[in-house]
Design a protein around this motif. Structure first.
Motif, short mmCIF file in Angstrom:
data_model
loop_
_atom_site.label_atom_id
_atom_site.label_comp_id
_atom_site.label_asym_id
_atom_site.label_seq_id
_atom_site.Cartn_x
_atom_site.Cartn_y
_atom_site.Cartn_z
N HIS A 224 65.25 68.45 38.49
CA HIS A 224 64.90 67.06 38.77
C HIS A 224 64.64 66.34 37.46
CE1 HIS A 224 60.75 68.46 37.99
NE2 HIS A 224 61.09 69.51 38.70
N GLU B 59 66.14 74.83 36.70
CA GLU B 59 65.27 75.85 37.26
C GLU B 59 65.88 76.61 38.44
OE1 GLU B 59 61.88 74.21 39.48
OE2 GLU B 59 62.42 72.21 38.79
N HIS C 20 58.12 64.90 38.89
CA HIS C 20 59.39 64.58 39.55
C HIS C 20 59.55 63.08 39.30
CE1 HIS C 20 59.68 68.12 42.64
NE2 HIS C 20 59.43 68.53 41.41
N ASP D 170 57.08 70.91 32.69
CA ASP D 170 57.23 71.68 33.94
C ASP D 170 58.08 72.90 33.61
OD1 ASP D 170 57.55 72.61 36.52
OD2 ASP D 170 58.72 70.89 37.23
N HIS E 58 56.43 77.13 46.77
CA HIS E 58 55.28 76.39 46.23
C HIS E 58 53.99 77.12 46.57
CE1 HIS E 58 57.31 72.21 45.44
NE2 HIS E 58 57.68 73.14 44.59
N GLU F 252 62.54 78.23 34.47
CA GLU F 252 62.64 76.77 34.36
C GLU F 252 62.31 76.30 32.94
OE1 GLU F 252 59.67 74.69 36.69
OE2 GLU F 252 60.79 72.81 36.62
N ILE G 15 51.68 76.54 40.42
CA ILE G 15 52.20 77.56 41.34
C ILE G 15 52.05 78.89 40.61
CG2 ILE G 15 54.31 78.41 42.45
CD1 ILE G 15 55.21 75.35 42.42
N1 GLY Z 1 58.07 72.99 39.34
C1 GLY Z 1 57.76 72.63 40.69
C2 GLY Z 1 58.73 71.69 41.25
O1 GLY Z 1 59.58 71.20 40.54
O2 GLY Z 1 58.68 71.37 42.43
#
Ligand code: GLY
Ligand code: MN
Length: 469
Positions: free
Chosen positions: A342, A391, A349, A259, A229, A431, A220
């Motif tokens: 997450h 995040e 994820h 991430d 996104h 994040e 992104i």
């Molecule tokens: N960093 C993108 C998401 O967690 O959806």
């Protein structure tokens, strides 16, 4: 890859956690892009990687929950394979590398399952998430794709095991975040007028690939961070823009994911407005990280971040009233419509294919249906070894504000007239990835610049290299 003993021990734990029956773990196959021989980059299934380590297509494993015996299904390289792909390991060698001593050709899997069913044993499968895998499972089980019933017992056992990362997994996650850090520092150095979003995103991807990794999800990268996104376009950055970069790498070899999100000031200096909102998000993120410790519900960290954001937005005049009441009512979600974070591991994820609620919720925590909080992917109590993203963000989403204003929604808590002065601001998200320790948590990887003056310094350090060409 880890040692054969690691994979054997993981399978033993799984066999012990499932009461009885045959566990079937399917690896992924190549996924065609536009014709069969032209496929997307291979991506192994996360659970197969966890229990079977082999990052190659066309494989499956069965684990007998009663005897503990594992079988690896696959084919030995044919001469055609060798001609087109070069030397490949024999199936027995692949099996040995993951502590499995019995191998069988792919077609034998159907026979193993048939035999288990004849004996009245339960066949446990995970929910398939690719079309081809659904068809394969449907054929193997002799039911229509819609009638496939994944095993809740297996899902729960896999999630319980994979959510608690071992020391060797955490070392791989540290490596993934270290590679992710390199991607972000390069992006910061490229945050100068004249660079397009696509150029910066391509450079970030290049860093991951050059190290033997690859992005853990499509990067992104955007001037318009309020589009959660948003992917890179040919937009050419101008002085004073914000550049939001949300990306990470799968580590070479192990494929654990990073991430991270950063927001850089194009040209090297945040405006007063930008730094004001940036500091609020940073405060929310740091306080939320501090709140992540064993026994603490992740939902509490989420709510804390939302309160810090509501307080900060009250300070700049975008919100009003009591921030605690505003968050309880859900008014903050106009500015922070997503969850705090997450689980992350072999999947960015982690295990979301097994069911978001099965991963992040339990008997104690049910998912809210309130806009914003409903998107919280993980609510339950944290325990040592959990690895999470943290995040929070602030987003100025014109269409959402217009809708809420026309409905008179949360008018006690939102200054809609003030919003118009900020309408074109964009969005900020910060994040990091954390591991829960015995008494708190640790941010994974090296420190990635995130205080405003640190980010500005990195952006400025790239100016000479990138401004002129
Ligand atoms: N960093 C993108 C998401 O967690 O959806
Ligand atoms: Mn994330």
């Amino acid at each position: 890859m880890f040692s054969p003993e690691t994979y054997a021990a993981r399978r033993r734990v799984l066999a012990d956690s499932v009461s009885s029956g045959l566990i079937v773990l399917l690896g992924n196959d190549q996924a065609p892009m536009n014709y069969a021989a032209n496929y997307y980059r291979f991506r192994q299934d996360g659970s197969f990687l966890y229990y079977g380590g082999l990052d190659a297509p066309g494989l499956a494993i069965t684990i007998d929950a009663d005897s503990g015996k594992s079988i690896l299904y696959g084919h030995d390289p044919t001469m055609d394979d060798v001609v087109w792909e070069g030397p490949l390991p024999a199936l027995v060698d692949r099996a040995a590398s993951i502590g499995v001593s019995t191998t069988a050709p792919p077609d034998a899997l159907a026979g193993t399952i048939r035999q288990a069913k004849v004996e009245g044993r339960t066949v446990h499968v995970l929910p398939p998430y690719r079309g081809e895998q659904k068809l394969k499972v449907s054929e193997l089980l002799g039911v229509s794709p819609k009638a496939i019933e994944a095993s809740e017992e297996l899902i729960d056992a896999v999630i319980a095991q994979r959510l608690v990362k071992s020391a060797e997994e955490i070392a791989e996650l540290d490596k993934a975040v270290a590679l992710t850090a390199e991607m972000h520092v390069l992006a910061m150095r490229m945050a100068h007028p004249g660079r397009s979003e696509q150029m910066v995103a391509a450079a970030m991807e290049g860093v991951a690939h050059a190290a033997g990794g690859y992005p853990s999800f499509p990067i992104i990268l955007t001037r318009r961070g309020e589009v959660l996104h948003n992917h890179a376009t040919d937009y050419v950055f101008q002085q004073g823009d914000l550049m939001l970069t949300d990306g990470g790498a799968h580590a070479p070899g192990s494929r654990y994911a990073g991430d991270v999100t950063r927001v850089s000031p194009v040209g090297g200096r945040y405006s007063d407005r930008q730094s004001t909102l940036y500091e609020i998000v940073l405060d929310a993120q740091m306080q939320a990280i501090d709140a992540c410790k064993p026994g603490a519900p992740f939902r509490d960290a989420h709510m804390l971040a939302c309160r810090v954001i509501a307080e900060g937005l009250k300070g700049v005049g975008l919100m009003k009233g009591d921030p605690v009441e505003a968050v309880a009512a859900g008014a903050h979600a106009m500015f922070m419509p997503h969850g705090l974070g997450h689980a992350i591991g072999l999947d960015v994820h982690d295990m979301e294919a097994l069911g978001e609620d099965s991963v992040g919720y339990d008997d104690e925590f049910q998912r809210s249906d309130q806009f914003g909080t409903a998107y919280l992917r993980y609510a339950k109590r944290l325990e040592p070894g959990n690895v999470m993203t943290v995040e929070p963000g602030i987003y100025l989403i014109g269409a959402l504000a217009d809708m809420w204003k026309s409905e008179g929604k949360h008018a006690d808590f939102i200054n809609y007239n003030e919003f118009d002065k900020w309408r074109d601001f964009g969005g900020i998200r910060i994040e990091d990835d954390i591991v829960v320790t015995g008494n708190g948590c640790r941010v994974l990887g090296p420190s990635i610049p995130k205080k405003p003056d640190e980010v500005e310094a990195v952006v400025q350090s790239g100016e000479e290299a990138f401004a002129a060409d």
